[in-house]
Structures are given as C-alpha cells and as structure tokens.
Design an enzyme around this catalytic site. Structure first.
Site, PDB file in Angstrom:
ATOM      1  N   ASP A   1      -4.747 117.168  98.093  1.00 42.89           N
ATOM      2  CA  ASP A   1      -6.153 117.179  97.688  1.00 42.89           C
ATOM      3  C   ASP A   1      -6.852 115.987  98.325  1.00 42.89           C
ATOM      4  O   ASP A   1      -6.228 114.943  98.547  1.00 42.89           O
ATOM      5  CB  ASP A   1      -6.284 117.108  96.166  1.00 42.89           C
ATOM      6  CG  ASP A   1      -5.924 118.414  95.480  1.00 42.89           C
ATOM      7  OD1 ASP A   1      -6.060 119.478  96.118  1.00 42.89           O
ATOM      8  OD2 ASP A   1      -5.519 118.375  94.314  1.00 42.89           O
TER       9      ASP A   1
ATOM     10  N   ASP B   1      -9.147 125.143  97.534  1.00 42.49           N
ATOM     11  CA  ASP B   1      -9.701 125.291  96.184  1.00 42.49           C
ATOM     12  C   ASP B   1     -11.155 125.753  96.256  1.00 42.49           C
ATOM     13  O   ASP B   1     -11.591 126.602  95.468  1.00 42.49           O
ATOM     14  CB  ASP B   1      -9.635 123.969  95.415  1.00 42.49           C
ATOM     15  CG  ASP B   1      -8.225 123.451  95.233  1.00 42.49           C
ATOM     16  OD1 ASP B   1      -7.275 124.255  95.217  1.00 42.49           O
ATOM     17  OD2 ASP B   1      -8.073 122.216  95.106  1.00 42.49           O
TER      18      ASP B   1
END
Length: 166
Positions: free
Chosen positions: A123, A141
């Site tokens: 991330d 995402d």
C-alpha cells in the site's frame, strides 16, 4: 451456438491488463525506492507512504497468523472467476457493467499477486486531513472501489429495455 469473443463482455478484458500494469508498476516503484514506513509528501493531504497490509481492507485480520493470506487469495480467485463468467454472459454493449467488472478483476488480481508473491499487499497512498489519516491503500484498491461504485451507479440508471417497453 458459440458466442464470439467480441460480442461478449470479455471484449473488455484489456482493461484488466491496463489496471494490472499500472498497479504492479506503481508497487514496483515503491518497493524499489522506499523503505518500509518511508513517506514523501505529494500534495497537501496526500502522501506516498510505503506500508504492508497482511490483511484485507483496513488491515482486517492482518494479525491472524498467516492463514488469512490463503483465505483472501481464495476469495480473490473466486470473485475473478464469477465476474469473468458474468462478463462472458453479458453483451459487449453493456459497457458500464463490463468496465466495472474489469476494474474489480484487475484490482483483485493486482492484490492477489502481492499476496502470493510477497505475503502482503503493498500500500502507498496516504490521504489525510489535519491529523486524521484514512487507511493507506493502493491503485488496485482504487480500481476495486471505482468498479463497485459503477455497479451501484448502474443500479440507479434507467434500464434501456424498460425504456423500449414504455
């Protein structure tokens, strides 16, 4: 009677490849240029921040001992399979749904690759306001969320078949 590839929603699978290239490319750049926890401000309220997510969204089940890696991998594969079948059954002209499915598949495959290759999801997008920080996320995402939002939006749009009957 067999359907031609171009007459089905599978025609939109090229978008899966685009999402994968952009997602995996961004993660590669982070892994090559950032140490875990490094942060680089981009704009007010937006940083690049290297984080590892061993769970799902919002680090759900991140500290569960490792079994969740395979659990979430199975869920991702199942979702990709179901959405691919839905694309096959859909007409190519159903653009909104097929694009949404392709975005979700691309995002799911990007995170699946991370899970299987690294054991965690990379991330890097840190959105914040003042001292409040949203959960760090990645481009996969974002693709999944945009795809899901498009499916919800499609539910509110008038149906073309209903218009013809009126």
């Amino acid at each position: 009677m067999t359907k031609s590839f171009c007459s089905t929603g599978l025609r939109w699978l090229w978008l899966v490849v685009v999402v994968l290239i952009i997602d995996l490319g961004s993660k590669f750049l982070i892994l090559q240029n950032f140490a875990l926890g490094d942060t680089v401000p981009l704009f007010p309220s937006l940083n690049l921040h290297y984080a590892r997510n061993y769970g799902a969204a919002f680090s759900f089940l991140a500290d569960s001992g490792g079994w969740q890696r395979w659990f979430f991998a199975g869920i991702a594969l199942g979702i990709c399979l179901v959405l691919t079948v839905m694309m096959y059954r859909a007409k190519a002209s159903q653009k909104l749904n097929n694009i949404a499915y392709a975005l979700i598949i691309g995002g799911a495959l990007g995170n699946l690759f991370d899970r299987l290759w690294h054991g965690f999801v990379v991330d890097m997008i840190d959105f914040y306001v003042g001292n409040w920080h949203f959960a760090t996320f990645n481009l996969a995402d974002s693709a999944i969320c945009f795809g899901a939002a498009m499916i919800v939006l499609e539910g509110f749009l008038p149906n073309a078949a209903a218009k013809k009957q009126a």
